[in-house]
Design a protein around this motif. Structure first.
Motif, PDB file in Angstrom:
ATOM      1  N   MET A  48       0.603  -1.040  -0.077  1.00  0.00           N
ATOM      2  CA  MET A  48       0.064   0.017  -0.135  1.00  0.00           C
ATOM      3  C   MET A  48       0.968   1.304   0.100  1.00  0.00           C
ATOM      4  O   MET A  48       0.698   2.305  -0.550  1.00  0.00           O
ATOM      5  N   LEU A  49       1.736   1.088   0.631  1.00  0.00           N
ATOM      6  CA  LEU A  49       2.966   2.371   0.717  1.00  0.00           C
ATOM      7  C   LEU A  49       3.528   2.626  -0.502  1.00  0.00           C
ATOM      8  O   LEU A  49       3.530   3.818  -1.072  1.00  0.00           O
ATOM      9  N   GLU A  50       3.856   1.285  -1.378  1.00  0.00           N
ATOM     10  CA  GLU A  50       4.180   1.749  -2.672  1.00  0.00           C
ATOM     11  C   GLU A  50       3.291   2.644  -3.448  1.00  0.00           C
ATOM     12  O   GLU A  50       3.566   3.160  -4.209  1.00  0.00           O
ATOM     13  N   THR A 111       2.313  13.133   1.012  1.00  0.00           N
ATOM     14  CA  THR A 111       1.592  13.691   1.955  1.00  0.00           C
ATOM     15  C   THR A 111       0.440  12.658   2.545  1.00  0.00           C
ATOM     16  O   THR A 111      -0.227  12.707   3.360  1.00  0.00           O
ATOM     17  N   PHE A 112       0.196  11.482   1.719  1.00  0.00           N
ATOM     18  CA  PHE A 112      -0.732  10.502   2.021  1.00  0.00           C
ATOM     19  C   PHE A 112      -2.175  11.081   2.425  1.00  0.00           C
ATOM     20  O   PHE A 112      -2.789  11.105   3.384  1.00  0.00           O
ATOM     21  N   ASP A 113      -2.410  11.911   1.448  1.00  0.00           N
ATOM     22  CA  ASP A 113      -3.827  12.703   1.442  1.00  0.00           C
ATOM     23  C   ASP A 113      -4.741  11.837   1.643  1.00  0.00           C
ATOM     24  O   ASP A 113      -4.908  10.682   1.217  1.00  0.00           O
ATOM     25  N   PRO A 114      -5.779  12.030   2.765  1.00  0.00           N
ATOM     26  CA  PRO A 114      -6.770  11.145   3.168  1.00  0.00           C
ATOM     27  C   PRO A 114      -7.807  10.680   1.917  1.00  0.00           C
ATOM     28  O   PRO A 114      -8.323   9.481   1.935  1.00  0.00           O
ATOM     29  N   ASN A 115      -8.159  11.773   1.273  1.00  0.00           N
ATOM     30  CA  ASN A 115      -9.065  11.380   0.049  1.00  0.00           C
ATOM     31  C   ASN A 115      -8.184  10.396  -0.994  1.00  0.00           C
ATOM     32  O   ASN A 115      -8.880   9.406  -1.507  1.00  0.00           O
ATOM     33  N   GLU A 116      -7.135  10.664  -1.318  1.00  0.00           N
ATOM     34  CA  GLU A 116      -6.094   9.748  -2.046  1.00  0.00           C
ATOM     35  C   GLU A 116      -6.208   8.598  -1.639  1.00  0.00           C
ATOM     36  O   GLU A 116      -6.331   7.331  -2.194  1.00  0.00           O
ATOM     37  N   LEU A 117      -6.008   8.399  -0.224  1.00  0.00           N
ATOM     38  CA  LEU A 117      -6.023   7.146   0.385  1.00  0.00           C
ATOM     39  C   LEU A 117      -7.138   6.348   0.301  1.00  0.00           C
ATOM     40  O   LEU A 117      -6.938   5.080   0.123  1.00  0.00           O
ATOM     41  N   LEU A 172       0.547   4.255   7.434  1.00  0.00           N
ATOM     42  CA  LEU A 172       1.726   4.614   6.354  1.00  0.00           C
ATOM     43  C   LEU A 172       2.881   5.462   6.807  1.00  0.00           C
ATOM     44  O   LEU A 172       4.050   5.251   6.594  1.00  0.00           O
ATOM     45  N   GLN A 173       2.832   6.731   7.407  1.00  0.00           N
ATOM     46  CA  GLN A 173       3.642   7.666   7.699  1.00  0.00           C
ATOM     47  C   GLN A 173       4.670   6.910   8.696  1.00  0.00           C
ATOM     48  O   GLN A 173       5.886   6.949   8.692  1.00  0.00           O
ATOM     49  N   SER A 174       4.021   6.284   9.674  1.00  0.00           N
ATOM     50  CA  SER A 174       4.839   5.503  10.740  1.00  0.00           C
ATOM     51  C   SER A 174       5.952   4.325  10.161  1.00  0.00           C
ATOM     52  O   SER A 174       7.020   4.191  10.258  1.00  0.00           O
ATOM     53  N   TYR A 175       5.216   3.569   9.076  1.00  0.00           N
ATOM     54  CA  TYR A 175       5.979   2.683   8.619  1.00  0.00           C
ATOM     55  C   TYR A 175       7.117   2.899   7.453  1.00  0.00           C
ATOM     56  O   TYR A 175       8.148   2.482   7.513  1.00  0.00           O
ATOM     57  N   MET A 176       6.839   4.010   6.866  1.00  0.00           N
ATOM     58  CA  MET A 176       7.693   4.768   5.927  1.00  0.00           C
ATOM     59  C   MET A 176       8.844   5.408   6.946  1.00  0.00           C
ATOM     60  O   MET A 176      10.270   5.134   6.554  1.00  0.00           O
ATOM     61  N   SER A 177       8.796   5.961   8.017  1.00  0.00           N
ATOM     62  CA  SER A 177       9.595   6.647   8.663  1.00  0.00           C
ATOM     63  C   SER A 177      10.431   5.589   9.421  1.00  0.00           C
ATOM     64  O   SER A 177      11.497   5.963   9.638  1.00  0.00           O
ATOM     65  N   HIS A 178       9.822   4.623   9.683  1.00  0.00           N
ATOM     66  CA  HIS A 178      10.887   3.594  10.296  1.00  0.00           C
ATOM     67  C   HIS A 178      11.497   2.739   9.352  1.00  0.00           C
ATOM     68  O   HIS A 178      12.790   2.265   9.846  1.00  0.00           O
TER      69      HIS A 178
END
Length: 418
Positions: A48-50, A111-117, A172-178
């Motif tokens: 999903m992050l990809e 930005t992982f925009d909520p609407n796009e998500l 998503l943000q946490s996984y990418m940051s980690h």
């Protein structure tokens, strides 16, 4: 070799393979994270992050990302595997800076925009549904689950509809940051590229990624077993899996050659005996899937419900024959097929980017063609027979099958044949 390597201050490795005779370049970013790094509740998050990396940054909308690359005739894509995620752009040589800029932007400033998500969540659920409706696709996941039950390596890369439905922006943000750390990533370019200029671009653009993260991938443990689904279809799709080899195993190249001899082409033993002599299948082939800490060898076939009872004993017999009788001609032919495939791949900028990125991820260095060719030349008929014997005594069968299973023997009887 035409390969050069630099390491930026943040630990990002920058690698180029210069092909001055071409007019194009493929730029890729390899990240050392895939579905095998996920905890159970995270299954599908790497994939999903990809997807979400392309759905907008602080200065580009999702449409901007697509249009900027396609406006110059380029191509942008990504894919997730069990151990890595790769993002890449194929462009004309004069547009390489655009490729670096776009890739650095989506990997640092999404930005992982909520609407796009929410929209992309629906897309991924459709992708999962499509895979579930494709028997010769989903059977791979079934075999993988049988081989590695209750482990990240045994779970589907796409995840499940239930989990994908619940991933949040924070997840998503946490996984990418980690996981997305500079010293666990490689920026690769293959084609008409100047290394020093490319390294300067990387130093300018990749400034917002930190270095170092703790190791989070558990070692895989091969188990074996069966995952079966009786379904009203025209064919039985099945995969027979066995405990294979890691990339660092001394038998890695022998295993590759063995797979080619057994089921790697139209001249292979399985194709000739199962399809040409008996007419039991349209498609049958074998393959090796290696990881950093293990692997599987597998055979895939699609056959009729009335033919599956004959198919499996024939496959088993062909495998046992390889422990007793392998000819030098077969081994030479298999090695030549592999060598030719490797050399043909070197004519493509994308293939060279992928080979180089994978080598850096797995081995931490480029692997010269001459080294690979020499390893293949070391494999002989005795080694192939010995490895097949190792394979058949190395672990339980992993069986994945979907379709009308009335002709399929019980798992224990199938496993006993091998």
């Amino acid at each position: 070799m035409t390969v050069k390597i630099s390491t930026l201050d943040n630990g990002l490795r920058v690698v180029t393979d210069t092909m001055p005779h071409v007019e194009t370049v493929t730029v890729g970013v390899w990240t050392d994270v895939g579905s095998s790094h996920e905890h159970e509740h995270q299954n599908g998050l790497s994939h999903m992050l990809e997807h979400m990396a392309f759905k907008g940054t602080a200065r580009r909308s999702a449409r901007d990302i697509a249009e900027e690359v396609e406006n110059v005739g380029g191509y942008l894509n990504a894919y997730t595997s069990r151990e890595q995620t790769t993002y890449y752009a194929r462009l004309l040589k004069e547009d390489i800076e655009l490729g670096v800029d776009v890739l650095s932007d989506i990997l640092q400033h999404s930005t992982f925009d909520p609407n796009e998500l929410e929209r992309e969540r629906g897309v991924i659920i459709q992708e999962i549904g499509q895979a579930n409706d494709t028997p010769d696709d989903i059977v791979f996941d079934m075999m993988q689950e049988a081989a590695y039950p209750d482990q990240p390596a045994g779970r589907p890369i796409l995840g499940t509809i239930e989990r994908v439905s619940n991933f949040s922006r924070d997840d998503l943000q946490s996984y990418m940051s980690h996981h997305y750390k500079a010293d666990e990533m490689v920026l690769v370019a293959a084609g008409n590229v100047d290394h020093d200029r490319f390294a300067d671009m990387a130093a300018e653009k990749f400034t917002a990624i930190d270095r170092s993260r703790p190791g989070t991938k558990d070692e895989i443990t091969y188990s074996g077993g069966a995952r079966l689904e009786d379904k009203d279809l025209e064919q039985v799709n099945l995969i027979l899996g066995f405990d294979g080899v890691s990339f660092s195993d001394p038998d890695y190249y022998t295993a590759q050659v063995m797979s080619m001899v057994l089921g790697g082409g139209m001249s292979s033993r399985l194709f000739q005996e199962v399809r040409e002599n008996r007419g039991l299948v349209y498609s049958i082939y074998s393959f090796m899937q290696s990881y950093t800490d293990g692997g599987t060898f597998a055979i895939h076939a699609g056959t009729g419900p009335d033919q599956v009872a004959e198919l499996i004993p024939v496959v088993a017999e062909e495998m046992h024959k390889l422990t007793r009788d392998v000819s030098a001609d077969e081994v030479n032919r298999a090695c030549n097929q592999m060598k030719a495939g490797m050399m043909m791949a070197y004519e493509s900028t994308t293939n060279r980017m992928e080979q180089l990125g994978r080598q850096m991820m797995i081995h931490g260095r480029p692997v010269p063609r001459e080294e690979t060719l020499a390893k293949l030349d070391e494999v002989d008929a005795v080694a192939v027979a010995r490895y097949m014997d190792r394979l058949l005594t190395g672990g339980k069968l992993s069986l994945g099958a979907i379709g009308p299973l009335r002709g399929l023997e019980e798992y224990d009887r199938v496993a006993a044949r091998f």
